[in-house]
Design an enzyme around this catalytic site. Structure first.
Site, short mmCIF file in Angstrom:
data_model
loop_
_atom_site.label_atom_id
_atom_site.label_comp_id
_atom_site.label_asym_id
_atom_site.label_seq_id
_atom_site.Cartn_x
_atom_site.Cartn_y
_atom_site.Cartn_z
N ASN A 154 0.88 -1.16 0.01
CA ASN A 154 -0.02 -0.05 0.06
C ASN A 154 0.90 1.27 -0.06
O ASN A 154 1.45 1.69 1.01
CB ASN A 154 -0.98 -0.11 1.26
N ARG A 182 -2.75 -2.24 -3.21
CA ARG A 182 -3.85 -1.34 -3.04
C ARG A 182 -3.85 0.05 -4.21
O ARG A 182 -2.91 0.48 -4.05
CB ARG A 182 -3.97 -0.77 -1.57
N HIS A 234 -12.54 2.73 0.57
CA HIS A 234 -12.40 1.73 1.68
C HIS A 234 -12.99 0.56 1.20
O HIS A 234 -13.43 -0.37 2.09
CB HIS A 234 -12.83 2.31 2.93
N HIS A 276 -16.11 2.22 9.17
CA HIS A 276 -14.88 2.32 9.07
C HIS A 276 -14.20 3.31 9.50
O HIS A 276 -14.11 4.41 8.83
CB HIS A 276 -14.42 2.12 7.64
N LEU A 277 -13.83 3.52 10.76
CA LEU A 277 -13.32 4.57 11.51
C LEU A 277 -11.83 4.31 11.79
O LEU A 277 -11.30 3.80 12.66
CB LEU A 277 -14.10 4.99 12.83
N ARG A 303 -9.18 15.44 7.39
CA ARG A 303 -9.83 15.71 6.36
C ARG A 303 -11.15 16.17 6.76
O ARG A 303 -11.91 15.76 7.99
CB ARG A 303 -10.10 14.57 5.51
N MET A 319 -7.24 10.26 17.80
CA MET A 319 -8.35 10.08 18.80
C MET A 319 -8.11 9.77 20.11
O MET A 319 -8.55 10.15 21.06
CB MET A 319 -9.20 9.11 18.15
N ARG A 320 -6.92 8.94 20.34
CA ARG A 320 -6.41 8.51 21.63
C ARG A 320 -6.02 9.55 22.39
O ARG A 320 -6.26 10.02 23.55
CB ARG A 320 -5.26 7.56 21.67
N GLY A 374 -8.95 1.32 13.20
CA GLY A 374 -8.73 1.69 14.44
C GLY A 374 -9.39 2.41 15.26
O GLY A 374 -9.54 1.85 16.62
N ILE A 375 -10.15 3.49 14.99
CA ILE A 375 -10.85 4.03 16.17
C ILE A 375 -12.46 3.16 16.34
O ILE A 375 -12.86 2.94 17.51
CB ILE A 375 -11.51 5.51 15.67
N GLY A 376 -12.79 2.60 15.26
CA GLY A 376 -13.97 1.69 15.33
C GLY A 376 -13.82 0.74 16.34
O GLY A 376 -14.50 0.21 17.14
N GLU A 426 -7.62 -5.28 5.46
CA GLU A 426 -7.27 -5.09 3.82
C GLU A 426 -6.21 -5.94 3.18
O GLU A 426 -6.17 -6.52 2.01
CB GLU A 426 -7.06 -3.49 3.55
#
Length: 405
Positions: A19, A103, A191, A217-218, A250, A293-294, A337-339, A391
């Site tokens: 990727n 990808r 995605h 997909h977060l 974004r 997010m962390r 990751g977040i999800g 993926e």
């Protein structure tokens, strides 16, 4: 550029997945028919300070060092791929790549499935650069570099847009003059490799897999999609990967008039607007603290809370839209990751979606990160799942299938 031969007496056939982005190259190596990679890693900092991190399938560190690579970003990108191939040979156990799966972000309208790359197809994919200017060129660079480094190894392109080609025409159409639509200005969705993996694995986790499913997909890049019969019927991302949900850096959905305002009133050019929309907005822009997010969940700063709240609000808004497109909702899946790891985000989204009949089991939601798992209460009208996505495995699977390995 030719390289030394693989270890002839200890050869292990494998598939390499790549990727390639503008400043990073993510890679995985799968032995044939393996369900997990033999190793996984990333070269990042390309164009600045290239660095490789890699670990084996058990999670043991194999390398974590800076690379002695200099020159232009394009040269560094090529040299990083050359280094990667040499690195794989020196750290492996006789692995020999029988195929390389890439990808590729955009496959346009034509490519609704992975393809074996040929010079003609490579040229056609270059025509989609204008549809994904921040991603497609680097995907193609990876293809070109591997073609030079490993000229006898077949390459497969796996498209992030392909899964969404099953959407109804109306779901893909903007209210623009037909001439622009005919040129390809429409909703593509992205995605897709992640959504395809979830669709493929869903029957193992619920008897509602073929019903009305919304997948969130977060991650640093975030999107959502609605599936019916495990096929995409709607997605939040559209013509580009900046549409839909608020993301790490974004904007997500934005009134086009804001762009006109930036052009006319702020005198910003296309390059400056692109940087603003893709690199300076989202969680980073709203919080002024971080795109991670962390960090935001751990912060007591009000701007951090506002960024998290806006992120969850946008997910809730889009969830309602996707439920309408699917004709209702049977299953909600959180992934990426977040999800997969941010329990407070899942809780807030589910609370705001109570009108859909979602009831959360807070204990299950806050449990240690055991995946996959169900986090909805027994009397919830909608089953809520947390499922890992993969993926890289999806790319490896398609590569083996197309090459008959």
């Amino acid at each position: 550029m030719s390289l030394p031969p693989y270890y002839p007496d200890n050869e292990k056939p494998c598939v390499l997945t790549l990727n390639a982005g503008s400043s990073s190259i993510k890679f995985s190596l799968f032995e044939l028919d393996a369900t997990a990679p033999a190793l996984v890693g990333q070269i990042d900092g390309i164009g600045a300070k290239p660095h490789i991190k890699a670990k084996d399938g058990a999670g043991n560190k194999l390398d974590d060092v800076d690379l002695d690579i200099t020159g232009s970003q394009e040269r560094q990108h090529h040299q990083a791929l050359l280094y990667l191939v040499k690195w794989l040979r020196s750290h492996g156990e006789g692995w020999k790549a029988k195929g390389v799966g890439h990808r590729v972000v955009h496959g346009g309208e034509k490519y609704a499935a992975p393809v074996l790359l040929t010079p003609d197809i490579r040229r056609e994919l270059a025509s989609f650069v204008s549809l994904a200017p921040l991603h497609q060129p680097h995907n193609l660079d990876g293809i070109d570099a591997i073609g030079e480094i490993l000229p006898d190894v077949p390459q497969i392109a796996c498209f992030d847009t392909a899964f969404h080609r099953s959407q109804p025409v109306l779901a893909q159409t903007f209210a623009l003059p037909r001439a622009l639509t005919d040129e390809g200005v429409k909703r593509y969705g992205f995605h897709g490799l992640s959504y395809e993996f979830i669709a493929r694995s869903l029957p193992a986790h619920t008897d509602r897999a073929d019903g009305r499913v919304a997948v969130a997909h977060l991650g640093n890049g975030s999107s959502m999609a609605a599936m019916v019969g495990r096929k995409s019927v709607a997605s939040t991302m559209g013509f580009t990967a900046v549409d839909g949900l608020m993301m790490g850096t974004r904007t997500g959905n934005l009134d086009p008039g804001v762009v006109l305002y930036l052009l006319d009133e702020k005198k910003m050019d296309a390059a400056a607007i692109t940087k603003l929309l893709y690199k300076q907005s989202g969680l980073l822009g709203v919080s002024g603290i971080s795109q991670d997010m962390r960090e935001l969940l751990a912060s007591d700063h009000p701007h951090a809370k506002e960024a998290v709240d806006l992120f969850c609000y946008r997910i809730s808004r889009e969830l309602g839209s996707l439920a309408a497109a699917a004709g209702g909702l049977d299953v909600l899946v959180f992934t990426a990751g977040i999800g997969e790891h941010a329990a407070p985000v899942r809780e807030q989204v589910c609370a705001q979606a109570g009108w859909l009949g979602i009831k959360l089991d807070r204990e299950a939601n806050n449990a240690p990160s055991k995946l996959p798992r169900c986090i909805s209460a027994p009397d919830s009208a909608v089953e809520v799942l947390v499922l890992p996505t993969d993926e890289e495995w999806m790319i490896a699977h398609h590569t083996q299938r197309l090459l008959g390995l």
